[in-house]
Design an enzyme around this catalytic site. Sequence first.
Site, PDB file in Angstrom:
ATOM      1  N   GLU A   1      62.268  64.284  70.379  1.00 30.99           N
ATOM      2  CA  GLU A   1      63.190  64.192  71.521  1.00 30.99           C
ATOM      3  C   GLU A   1      62.794  63.132  72.548  1.00 30.99           C
ATOM      4  O   GLU A   1      63.647  62.645  73.298  1.00 30.99           O
ATOM      5  CB  GLU A   1      63.298  65.549  72.226  1.00 30.99           C
ATOM      6  CG  GLU A   1      62.030  65.960  72.971  1.00 30.99           C
ATOM      7  CD  GLU A   1      62.173  67.298  73.690  1.00 30.99           C
ATOM      8  OE1 GLU A   1      62.586  68.272  73.043  1.00 30.99           O
ATOM      9  OE2 GLU A   1      61.862  67.356  74.892  1.00 30.99           O
TER      10      GLU A   1
ATOM     11  N   ARG B   1      58.803  74.272  72.004  1.00 24.14           N
ATOM     12  CA  ARG B   1      58.557  72.839  71.839  1.00 24.14           C
ATOM     13  C   ARG B   1      59.035  72.449  70.447  1.00 24.14           C
ATOM     14  O   ARG B   1      58.911  73.237  69.490  1.00 24.14           O
ATOM     15  CB  ARG B   1      57.056  72.508  71.967  1.00 24.14           C
ATOM     16  CG  ARG B   1      56.525  72.495  73.379  1.00 24.14           C
ATOM     17  CD  ARG B   1      57.036  71.296  74.197  1.00 24.14           C
ATOM     18  NE  ARG B   1      56.538  71.289  75.575  1.00 24.14           N
ATOM     19  CZ  ARG B   1      57.151  71.836  76.609  1.00 24.14           C
ATOM     20  NH1 ARG B   1      58.299  72.470  76.439  1.00 24.14           N
ATOM     21  NH2 ARG B   1      56.630  71.752  77.821  1.00 24.14           N
TER      22      ARG B   1
ATOM     23  N   ASP C   1      66.716  73.921  71.729  1.00 28.47           N
ATOM     24  CA  ASP C   1      66.729  73.218  73.018  1.00 28.47           C
ATOM     25  C   ASP C   1      65.696  72.106  73.021  1.00 28.47           C
ATOM     26  O   ASP C   1      65.614  71.333  73.982  1.00 28.47           O
ATOM     27  CB  ASP C   1      66.425  74.209  74.157  1.00 28.47           C
ATOM     28  CG  ASP C   1      66.554  73.565  75.524  1.00 28.47           C
ATOM     29  OD1 ASP C   1      67.601  72.934  75.785  1.00 28.47           O
ATOM     30  OD2 ASP C   1      65.612  73.659  76.342  1.00 28.47           O
TER      31      ASP C   1
ATOM     32  N   HIS D   1      66.962  69.866  75.889  1.00 24.87           N
ATOM     33  CA  HIS D   1      65.859  70.353  76.724  1.00 24.87           C
ATOM     34  C   HIS D   1      66.345  70.696  78.134  1.00 24.87           C
ATOM     35  O   HIS D   1      65.842  70.168  79.129  1.00 24.87           O
ATOM     36  CB  HIS D   1      64.721  69.326  76.766  1.00 24.87           C
ATOM     37  CG  HIS D   1      63.372  69.980  76.932  1.00 24.87           C
ATOM     38  ND1 HIS D   1      62.272  69.637  76.199  1.00 24.87           N
ATOM     39  CD2 HIS D   1      62.957  70.986  77.758  1.00 24.87           C
ATOM     40  CE1 HIS D   1      61.246  70.384  76.559  1.00 24.87           C
ATOM     41  NE2 HIS D   1      61.642  71.213  77.506  1.00 24.87           N
TER      42      HIS D   1
HETATM   43  P1  NAD Z   1      52.755  81.672  78.702  1.00 31.34           P
HETATM   44  O1  NAD Z   1      51.438  80.981  78.706  1.00 31.34           O
HETATM   45  O2  NAD Z   1      53.070  82.663  79.762  1.00 31.34           O
HETATM   46  O3  NAD Z   1      52.954  82.425  77.295  1.00 31.34           O
HETATM   47  C1  NAD Z   1      52.656  81.836  76.059  1.00 31.34           C
HETATM   48  C2  NAD Z   1      52.288  82.964  75.097  1.00 31.34           C
HETATM   49  O4  NAD Z   1      52.135  82.382  73.796  1.00 31.34           O
HETATM   50  C3  NAD Z   1      50.976  83.676  75.459  1.00 31.34           C
HETATM   51  O5  NAD Z   1      51.181  85.070  75.487  1.00 31.34           O
HETATM   52  C4  NAD Z   1      50.043  83.260  74.329  1.00 31.34           C
HETATM   53  O6  NAD Z   1      49.091  84.277  73.990  1.00 31.34           O
HETATM   54  C5  NAD Z   1      51.040  83.047  73.200  1.00 31.34           C
HETATM   55  N1  NAD Z   1      50.479  82.284  72.111  1.00 31.34           N
HETATM   56  C6  NAD Z   1      49.469  81.366  72.124  1.00 31.34           C
HETATM   57  N2  NAD Z   1      49.201  80.955  70.870  1.00 31.34           N
HETATM   58  C7  NAD Z   1      50.066  81.612  70.053  1.00 31.34           C
HETATM   59  C8  NAD Z   1      50.263  81.620  68.655  1.00 31.34           C
HETATM   60  N3  NAD Z   1      49.492  80.873  67.836  1.00 31.34           N
HETATM   61  N4  NAD Z   1      51.229  82.405  68.151  1.00 31.34           N
HETATM   62  C9  NAD Z   1      51.980  83.179  68.951  1.00 31.34           C
HETATM   63  N5  NAD Z   1      51.827  83.235  70.294  1.00 31.34           N
HETATM   64  C10 NAD Z   1      50.882  82.453  70.831  1.00 31.34           C
HETATM   65  O7  NAD Z   1      53.842  80.505  78.657  1.00 31.34           O
HETATM   66  P2  NAD Z   1      55.398  80.595  79.039  1.00 31.34           P
HETATM   67  O8  NAD Z   1      55.574  80.259  80.477  1.00 31.34           O
HETATM   68  O9  NAD Z   1      55.959  81.874  78.515  1.00 31.34           O
HETATM   69  O10 NAD Z   1      55.973  79.347  78.221  1.00 31.34           O
HETATM   70  C11 NAD Z   1      55.959  79.329  76.799  1.00 31.34           C
HETATM   71  C12 NAD Z   1      56.324  77.943  76.314  1.00 31.34           C
HETATM   72  O11 NAD Z   1      57.697  77.673  76.600  1.00 31.34           O
HETATM   73  C13 NAD Z   1      55.580  76.789  77.018  1.00 31.34           C
HETATM   74  O12 NAD Z   1      54.316  76.549  76.439  1.00 31.34           O
HETATM   75  C14 NAD Z   1      56.512  75.629  76.828  1.00 31.34           C
HETATM   76  O13 NAD Z   1      56.160  74.944  75.631  1.00 31.34           O
HETATM   77  C15 NAD Z   1      57.888  76.279  76.649  1.00 31.34           C
HETATM   78  N6  NAD Z   1      58.810  75.948  77.748  1.00 31.34           N
HETATM   79  C16 NAD Z   1      60.005  75.383  77.467  1.00 31.34           C
HETATM   80  C17 NAD Z   1      60.898  75.048  78.499  1.00 31.34           C
HETATM   81  C18 NAD Z   1      62.251  74.444  78.230  1.00 31.34           C
HETATM   82  O14 NAD Z   1      62.899  73.957  79.176  1.00 31.34           O
HETATM   83  N7  NAD Z   1      62.762  74.454  77.014  1.00 31.34           N
HETATM   84  C19 NAD Z   1      60.525  75.315  79.823  1.00 31.34           C
HETATM   85  C20 NAD Z   1      59.289  75.916  80.074  1.00 31.34           C
HETATM   86  C21 NAD Z   1      58.437  76.233  79.044  1.00 31.34           C
END
Ligand code: NAD
Length: 329
Positions: A263, A234, A258, A295
């Site tokens: 945005e 994000r 991305d 994105h």
């Molecule tokens: P997920 O919930 O499977 O994994 C997130 C991980 O982050 C977890 O292991 C959690 O413990 C960890 N986390 C939480 N707080 C943290 C911190 N302070 N420091 C480090 N790690 C921490 O989620 P995911 O499916 O892997 O997605 C991750 C992120 O990717 C989403 O939250 C979203 O913001 C982003 N995303 C972006 C796109 C895109 O198109 N660019 C698409 C989907 C998701």
Amino acid sequence: MRALFFSSQSYDQDSFSAAPVVDGLELHFLPTRLNEDTAILAAGHEVVCAFINDDLSAPVLERLAAAGTRLIALRSAGYNHVDLAAAKRLGLTVVRVPAYSPHAVAEHAVALILALNRRLHRAYNRTREGDFSLHGLTGFDLHGKTVGVVGTGQIGLAFARIMAGFGCQLLAYDPCPNPEVLALGARYLALDQLLRQSNIISLHCPLTPQTRHLINIQSLGDLQPGAMLINTGRGALVDTPALIEALKSGQLGYLGLDVYEEEAQIFFEDRSDQPLQDDVLARLLTFPNVIVTAHQAFLTREALAAIAGTTLDNIARWMVGEPQNLVEG
Ligand code: NAD
């Protein structure tokens, strides 16, 4: 029952039209972004289906609830843009798509790494102009380099697997270590240690109060000079003006984004015939060692099909009083 889709593009309509029909549910698609001014369009729709740059703050939710909406169905995994306390107070149910294709996002992060390293964006332009010179295009072997993965959930794991395949050493930072990432040989470290030891850092954690501006002027000082930073998480995980200073000094050698903190007002639209009003983004786009994508990491056929399938299933389950994939504050 009627569902109104805000911020929907042609590819959304295609994927939802191809998904199994939910009996008794009418789908209405709008390209309009949801905000305080547009919330009124949802009048008469019990379901509002929203995407990542839609505004789901308290004033917008209040307008939706007043106009009869009862379910907010997010077409995303992230829900940092929803005021969950307000939703609860207003009796609005919020559901999301917890996982669609972690591979889509992880592979896009890798695409940014490869393009930045081997300067594909510059080579593409050069050869099209008849310039077949190689100066300035020197890259580095990924094999043997150290990659820091910040956030090792579903996407971080998929990313770590790919980088392990390149022969990279893996470092990780996450309050909840993932055994599958440990099994790849990754070492979990404190964030400052990860930043000091990594040649490439990729952000895959959610945006929370704890992770807002996780990468800032101080933490950028921990980087190895010339390191590469990739953010497909994000926009607000990073302090963008601080990145610009680090790029100018050379502390940051490569940047792949991305996502961008501001945005919501810019991405997902063709603005090529207007002056870019965002001076921070405009400055970022002048660096030869920066690639910004709008994105699009989620944008694969597989991910779109999964988003459509899970969203319609979420709505169908809510319609029969058995909601799933609830987001609660
Ligand atoms: P997920 O919930 O499977 O994994 C997130 C991980 O982050 C977890 O292991 C959690 O413990 C960890 N986390 C939480 N707080 C943290 C911190 N302070 N420091 C480090 N790690 C921490 O989620 P995911 O499916 O892997 O997605 C991750 C992120 O990717 C989403 O939250 C979203 O913001 C982003 N995303 C972006 C796109 C895109 O198109 N660019 C698409 C989907 C998701």
